[in-house]
Scaffold this motif. Structure first.
Motif, PDB file in Angstrom:
ATOM      1  N   SER A   1       0.825  -1.202   0.000  1.00 31.79           N
ATOM      2  CA  SER A   1       0.000   0.000   0.000  1.00 31.79           C
ATOM      3  C   SER A   1       0.861   1.254   0.000  1.00 31.79           C
ATOM      4  O   SER A   1       0.557   2.232  -0.696  1.00 31.79           O
ATOM      5  CB  SER A   1      -0.929   0.000   1.215  1.00 31.79           C
ATOM      6  N   LEU A   2       1.940   1.251   0.779  1.00 33.55           N
ATOM      7  CA  LEU A   2       2.848   2.388   0.803  1.00 33.55           C
ATOM      8  C   LEU A   2       3.471   2.599  -0.573  1.00 33.55           C
ATOM      9  O   LEU A   2       3.580   3.734  -1.057  1.00 33.55           O
ATOM     10  CB  LEU A   2       3.941   2.174   1.852  1.00 33.55           C
ATOM     11  N   GLY A   3       3.881   1.496  -1.206  1.00 29.90           N
ATOM     12  CA  GLY A   3       4.455   1.610  -2.543  1.00 29.90           C
ATOM     13  C   GLY A   3       3.473   2.203  -3.540  1.00 29.90           C
ATOM     14  O   GLY A   3       3.827   3.062  -4.354  1.00 29.90           O
ATOM     15  N   LEU A   4       2.214   1.763  -3.474  1.00 34.29           N
ATOM     16  CA  LEU A   4       1.190   2.296  -4.380  1.00 34.29           C
ATOM     17  C   LEU A   4       0.928   3.774  -4.113  1.00 34.29           C
ATOM     18  O   LEU A   4       0.678   4.552  -5.044  1.00 34.29           O
ATOM     19  CB  LEU A   4      -0.106   1.498  -4.230  1.00 34.29           C
TER      20      LEU A   4
ATOM     21  N   LEU B   1       7.880   1.289  -6.414  1.00 38.19           N
ATOM     22  CA  LEU B   1       7.938  -0.071  -6.939  1.00 38.19           C
ATOM     23  C   LEU B   1       8.851  -0.945  -6.082  1.00 38.19           C
ATOM     24  O   LEU B   1       8.565  -2.128  -5.847  1.00 38.19           O
ATOM     25  CB  LEU B   1       8.421  -0.048  -8.388  1.00 38.19           C
ATOM     26  N   GLY B   2       9.951  -0.361  -5.607  1.00 33.27           N
ATOM     27  CA  GLY B   2      10.857  -1.102  -4.733  1.00 33.27           C
ATOM     28  C   GLY B   2      10.200  -1.498  -3.422  1.00 33.27           C
ATOM     29  O   GLY B   2      10.378  -2.621  -2.931  1.00 33.27           O
ATOM     30  N   VAL B   3       9.415  -0.591  -2.845  1.00 31.87           N
ATOM     31  CA  VAL B   3       8.690  -0.890  -1.611  1.00 31.87           C
ATOM     32  C   VAL B   3       7.663  -1.990  -1.869  1.00 31.87           C
ATOM     33  O   VAL B   3       7.479  -2.900  -1.042  1.00 31.87           O
ATOM     34  CB  VAL B   3       8.005   0.380  -1.068  1.00 31.87           C
ATOM     35  N   GLN B   4       7.000  -1.916  -3.013  1.00 31.60           N
ATOM     36  CA  GLN B   4       6.044  -2.965  -3.373  1.00 31.60           C
ATOM     37  C   GLN B   4       6.732  -4.323  -3.504  1.00 31.60           C
ATOM     38  O   GLN B   4       6.188  -5.349  -3.093  1.00 31.60           O
ATOM     39  CB  GLN B   4       5.376  -2.610  -4.699  1.00 31.60           C
ATOM     40  N   THR B   5       7.930  -4.327  -4.080  1.00 30.18           N
ATOM     41  CA  THR B   5       8.674  -5.577  -4.234  1.00 30.18           C
ATOM     42  C   THR B   5       9.010  -6.185  -2.882  1.00 30.18           C
ATOM     43  O   THR B   5       8.926  -7.407  -2.694  1.00 30.18           O
ATOM     44  CB  THR B   5       9.963  -5.331  -5.043  1.00 30.18           C
ATOM     45  N   ALA B   6       9.383  -5.326  -1.929  1.00 30.72           N
ATOM     46  CA  ALA B   6       9.646  -5.817  -0.569  1.00 30.72           C
ATOM     47  C   ALA B   6       8.381  -6.427   0.027  1.00 30.72           C
ATOM     48  O   ALA B   6       8.427  -7.458   0.699  1.00 30.72           O
ATOM     49  CB  ALA B   6      10.157  -4.677   0.307  1.00 30.72           C
TER      50      ALA B   6
END
Length: 298
Positions: A16-19, A54-59
């Motif tokens: 959610s943070l990544g989005l 996108l990096g946060v989403q990957t995590a």
């Protein structure tokens, strides 16, 4: 199992943070459509905030992968609904979007659904046999159904069609991820790299998630974050819930009380997602751009 469901919550928060980071750049970045798709995606990748999101989403996906190795995909999906509540709240506080009473009711319903799910954990969760042919059929039929909104001009213009299709893509990606873990569980650790390269579900999972990201980013251009994310998020969780039962043979707990609570949690979170997505009030706003212009004038 509680530990792995905790990983699912962390995954939901990170995604959610990544989005949210990616949404904040929607007015500054081009849409990926037609012949300009590749060029637009390259522009996205070059944007520090977007690629950071996108990096946060990957995590978050890494935590999700850990969660589905030990917990039923339908339960992990329900825990993921908490990310919708976080995203909606952040959209109000950070992006300056307005939430209606209807949308706040939806957030409360999601929290209640997560509490009901937690209280049902002692009832256990049973998985049946994985059927690859059933997964293929389910994915094909669902993909065709998700394309129907794309034929409706009003839904295309509002961004709803892209959000719906992105949710289905993310949901199928979750099912492919679960199928991938089934394949790895039956192999030898020394051959894990070869297993990854030879596993078709790995490529299906990657393709589904890339499609979901592109479609959701496109929907951000036409829809408020407070609408696009719940619509996509609700579907991305409904698909694994249904797929978990149809494809992986997941069953309800044996006890009557935990079974009722589990069903109630599923129904409540699905209804809450639909409730949040149902509002079409207020046009999309871009406080990030407004703030930048204000600073430029001063």
């Amino acid at each position: 199992m509680i530990l792995y469901l905790s990983f699912a919550i962390v995954a939901s928060l990170l995604m959610s943070l990544g989005l949210l980071m990616m949404k904040s750049r929607s007015a500054h970045l081009p849409m990926a459509a037609g012949a300009d798709t590749i060029g637009a995606i390259i522009t996205w990748i070059r944007d520090p905030m977007w690629i950071g999101g996108l990096g946060v989403q990957t995590a978050g996906w890494a935590f999700y992968l850990i969660a589905v190795t030990r917990a039923p995909v339908s339960m992990v999906a329900v825990m993921g609904q908490g990310g919708i509540a976080l995203f909606v709240t952040a959209s109000v506080v950070i992006l300056g979007e307005r939430a209606s009473p209807r949308e706040w009711v939806g957030i409360g319903a999601i929290v209640l659904g997560m509490l009901m799910l937690t209280l049902s954990l002692n009832g256990g969760a049973i998985e049946g046999k994985f059927e690859p042919a059933t997964l293929l059929t389910f994915s094909a039929l669902l993909s065709l159904a998700a394309l129907v909104p794309m034929t409706v001009a009003r839904m295309n213009a509002s961004g709803a069609a892209a959000a719906i299709l992105s949710g289905v893509a993310f949901g199928l990606g979750a099912l492919f991820t679960k199928a991938m873990t089934f394949e790895f569980a039956g192999g030898h650790a020394a051959l894990i790299a070869l297993q990854i390269a030879a596993n078709p579900y790995v490529y299906c999972m990657i393709a589904a998630n890339i499609a979901g990201i592109v479609l959701l980013q496109n929907s951000f251009h036409s829809a408020r974050a407070i609408i696009a994310m719940p619509l996509s998020g609700a579907l991305s969780n409904i698909v694994p819930i249904l797929g978990g039962m149809i494809v992986f043979g997941e069953r309800l707990p044996a006890g009557a009380t935990p079974a009722v609570m589990r069903v109630g949690a599923f129904a409540l979170t699905i209804a809450a997602g639909a409730l949040l997505a149902g509002s079409r009030e207020h046009a999309p706003v871009d406080p990030v751009m407004t703030g930048a212009l204000s600073r430029a004038k001063t």
